[in-house]
Design a protein around this motif. Structure first.
Motif, PDB file in Angstrom:
ATOM      1  N   GLY A   4       0.530  -1.034  -0.026  1.00 24.56           N
ATOM      2  CA  GLY A   4      -0.276  -0.035   0.064  1.00 24.56           C
ATOM      3  C   GLY A   4       1.175   1.100  -0.033  1.00 24.56           C
ATOM      4  N   CYS A   5       0.296   1.736  -0.931  1.00 26.52           N
ATOM      5  CA  CYS A   5       1.452   3.283  -0.502  1.00 26.52           C
ATOM      6  C   CYS A   5       1.069   4.305   0.607  1.00 26.52           C
ATOM      7  CB  CYS A   5       1.135   4.313  -2.054  1.00 26.52           C
ATOM      8  SG  CYS A   5       0.843   3.753  -3.884  1.00 26.52           S
ATOM      9  N   GLY A   6       1.931   4.849   1.102  1.00 24.12           N
ATOM     10  CA  GLY A   6       2.227   5.664   1.739  1.00 24.12           C
ATOM     11  C   GLY A   6       2.254   7.032   1.224  1.00 24.12           C
ATOM     12  N   THR A   7       1.696   8.298   2.070  1.00 24.88           N
ATOM     13  CA  THR A   7       1.853   9.135   1.354  1.00 24.88           C
ATOM     14  C   THR A   7       3.294   9.288   1.449  1.00 24.88           C
ATOM     15  OG1 THR A   7       0.239   9.958   3.274  1.00 24.88           O
ATOM     16  CG2 THR A   7       1.752  11.689   2.521  1.00 24.88           C
ATOM     17  N   ASN A   8       4.478   9.278   2.395  1.00 21.27           N
ATOM     18  CA  ASN A   8       5.568   9.532   1.991  1.00 21.27           C
ATOM     19  C   ASN A   8       7.050   9.141   0.690  1.00 21.27           C
ATOM     20  OD1 ASN A   8       6.063   7.311   3.004  1.00 21.27           O
ATOM     21  ND2 ASN A   8       7.259   8.260   4.023  1.00 21.27           N
ATOM     22  N   ASP A   9       5.262   7.534  -0.101  1.00 21.12           N
ATOM     23  CA  ASP A   9       5.553   6.937  -0.735  1.00 21.12           C
ATOM     24  C   ASP A   9       5.233   7.552  -2.320  1.00 21.12           C
ATOM     25  OD1 ASP A   9       7.408   5.046  -0.005  1.00 21.12           O
ATOM     26  OD2 ASP A   9       5.540   4.297   0.505  1.00 21.12           O
ATOM     27  N   LEU A  10       5.041   8.776  -2.378  1.00 24.93           N
ATOM     28  CA  LEU A  10       3.697   9.808  -3.258  1.00 24.93           C
ATOM     29  C   LEU A  10       4.767  11.233  -3.519  1.00 24.93           C
ATOM     30  CD1 LEU A  10       0.866   8.849  -2.621  1.00 24.93           C
ATOM     31  CD2 LEU A  10       1.567   7.623  -4.246  1.00 24.93           C
ATOM     32  N   GLN A  11       5.133  11.716  -4.802  1.00 28.38           N
ATOM     33  CA  GLN A  11       4.883  12.724  -5.393  1.00 28.38           C
ATOM     34  C   GLN A  11       3.585  13.587  -5.751  1.00 28.38           C
ATOM     35  OE1 GLN A  11       7.425  12.773  -9.208  1.00 28.38           O
ATOM     36  NE2 GLN A  11       9.386  12.809  -7.399  1.00 28.38           N
ATOM     37  N   TRP A  12       3.177  14.778  -4.688  1.00 25.94           N
ATOM     38  CA  TRP A  12       1.577  15.885  -4.812  1.00 25.94           C
ATOM     39  C   TRP A  12       2.073  16.618  -5.446  1.00 25.94           C
ATOM     40  CZ3 TRP A  12      -2.406  13.427  -1.538  1.00 25.94           C
ATOM     41  CH2 TRP A  12      -1.928  12.122  -0.873  1.00 25.94           C
ATOM     42  N   SER A  13       1.274  16.907  -6.021  1.00 23.82           N
ATOM     43  CA  SER A  13       0.384  18.178  -6.934  1.00 23.82           C
ATOM     44  C   SER A  13      -1.267  18.611  -6.668  1.00 23.82           C
ATOM     45  CB  SER A  13       1.225  18.708  -8.139  1.00 23.82           C
ATOM     46  OG  SER A  13       0.080  17.443  -8.485  1.00 23.82           O
ATOM     47  N   ALA A  14      -0.549  19.917  -6.298  1.00 22.52           N
ATOM     48  CA  ALA A  14      -2.562  20.513  -6.099  1.00 22.52           C
ATOM     49  C   ALA A  14      -2.668  21.833  -7.748  1.00 22.52           C
ATOM     50  CB  ALA A  14      -2.562  21.206  -5.351  1.00 22.52           C
ATOM     51  N   LYS A  15      -3.419  21.943  -8.240  1.00 20.64           N
ATOM     52  CA  LYS A  15      -3.694  22.525  -9.747  1.00 20.64           C
ATOM     53  C   LYS A  15      -5.013  22.822  -9.388  1.00 20.64           C
ATOM     54  CE  LYS A  15      -3.892  22.839 -14.119  1.00 20.64           C
ATOM     55  NZ  LYS A  15      -3.520  21.193 -15.854  1.00 20.64           N
ATOM     56  N   PRO A  16      -4.573  24.380  -9.062  1.00 17.55           N
ATOM     57  CA  PRO A  16      -6.438  24.913  -9.476  1.00 17.55           C
ATOM     58  C   PRO A  16      -6.591  24.555 -10.251  1.00 17.55           C
ATOM     59  CG  PRO A  16      -4.740  26.389  -9.408  1.00 17.55           C
ATOM     60  CD  PRO A  16      -3.924  25.402  -9.428  1.00 17.55           C
ATOM     61  N   MET A  17      -8.311  24.740 -10.284  1.00 17.18           N
ATOM     62  CA  MET A  17      -8.723  24.480 -11.617  1.00 17.18           C
ATOM     63  C   MET A  17     -10.388  25.671 -11.598  1.00 17.18           C
ATOM     64  SD  MET A  17      -7.249  21.830 -13.188  1.00 17.18           S
ATOM     65  CE  MET A  17      -8.380  21.333 -15.013  1.00 17.18           C
ATOM     66  N   THR A  18     -11.563  26.409 -12.710  1.00 18.14           N
ATOM     67  CA  THR A  18     -11.848  27.000 -12.516  1.00 18.14           C
ATOM     68  C   THR A  18     -13.430  25.647 -13.027  1.00 18.14           C
ATOM     69  OG1 THR A  18     -12.015  26.935 -14.882  1.00 18.14           O
ATOM     70  CG2 THR A  18     -10.751  28.554 -14.043  1.00 18.14           C
ATOM     71  N   GLN A  19     -13.220  24.762 -13.314  1.00 23.57           N
ATOM     72  CA  GLN A  19     -14.481  23.909 -14.130  1.00 23.57           C
ATOM     73  C   GLN A  19     -15.516  23.667 -12.263  1.00 23.57           C
ATOM     74  OE1 GLN A  19     -13.443  19.376 -15.746  1.00 23.57           O
ATOM     75  NE2 GLN A  19     -15.679  19.726 -16.175  1.00 23.57           N
ATOM     76  N   ALA A  20     -16.035  23.347 -12.891  1.00 24.50           N
ATOM     77  CA  ALA A  20     -17.011  22.985 -11.880  1.00 24.50           C
ATOM     78  C   ALA A  20     -17.302  24.067 -10.549  1.00 24.50           C
ATOM     79  CB  ALA A  20     -17.175  21.807 -10.572  1.00 24.50           C
ATOM     80  N   GLY A  21     -16.716  25.362 -10.906  1.00 26.62           N
ATOM     81  CA  GLY A  21     -16.983  26.664  -9.434  1.00 26.62           C
ATOM     82  C   GLY A  21     -16.676  26.767  -9.220  1.00 26.62           C
TER      83      GLY A  21
END
Length: 228
Positions: A98-115
């Motif tokens: 199972g993936c642990g949080t620190n096994d992953l590369q995370w990104s957050a991108k703002p989107m305009t769809q759905a409000g």
């Protein structure tokens, strides 16, 4: 006549004495030879004795060498096989698990769809193969820990991440009307609630009120958190 008779008797006595001595010498020698053979219990033939000795040594060597070689070979193979699996696990943290949080590369991108929402993407770090659980990802905004609820009523599916494969989840920070809510600049993310290594993502300045999140999806179009 008397002189000849005496001479004949002397010669006859000498011959008899010689024969008796010869017989006596031969008897003890034979007896000694027989006695020596019986008491020693070893083969009289040196070639037979030489053959028996290497045979016994070879059997003894086989008894010691055979199992040792077999055991050593078996253990070496096990070690090699065991060593290969351990080395892979050491080089690929979380490999096949199972993936642990620190096994992953995370990104957050703002989107305009759905409000307006944030498209959160994760992929396994280099050399890692792991499985994202089917449950919702955990998103908690700011120090207040305002956690996102489910935007989908059906649980997702496990996703195996390896190489450049990416999974997506969409999180809407505000689902209410009006000016209510609290402004935050970070969101704390983790794979599950009991993960000991959450990650903080910078999302700029965002008003948060009753946030919602989708499950993980391999198609980003499926990770849009529609609220109606």
């Amino acid at each position: 006549m008397n002189r000849r008779l005496r001479t004949a008797l002397v010669v006859s006595a000498a011959l008899s004495t010689g024969l008796l001595m010869t017989a006596c010498e031969g008897g003890p020698a034979d007896a000694a030879g027989k006695t020596g053979t019986a008491s020693s219990g070893t083969p009289a033939d040196p070639a037979a004795a030489a053959t028996a000795t290497p045979g016994a040594a070879q059997d003894g060597g086989a008894a010691k060498t055979g199992p040792s070689t077999a055991d050593g070979g078996g253990k070496a193979e096990d070690r090699s096989s065991s060593s290969g699996g351990d080395s892979a696990a050491a080089d690929k943290s979380g490999y096949g698990q199972g993936c642990g949080t620190n096994d992953l590369q995370w990104s957050a991108k703002p989107m305009t769809q759905a409000g307006g929402y944030y498209q959160v993407g994760v992929k396994a770090k280099s050399g890692i193969t792991c499985v994202l659980p089917a449950g919702l990802p955990v998103f908690a905004f700011g120090s207040g820990g305002t956690q996102a609820g489910p935007a989908e009523q059906v649980a997702g599916e496990e996703i195996t991440l390896t190489g450049g494969k990416t999974a997506y989840a969409g999180v809407t920070p505000k689902t209410t009307d009006g000016d209510t809510g609290t402004e935050y600049s970070t969101v704390i993310v983790s794979v599950s609630e009991d993960d000991p290594n959450p990650v903080s993502l910078n999302v700029g300045s965002v008003v948060v009120d009753k946030p919602l999140t989708t499950n993980w999806h391999t198609d980003p179009a499926d990770a849009v958190p529609f609220t109606s």
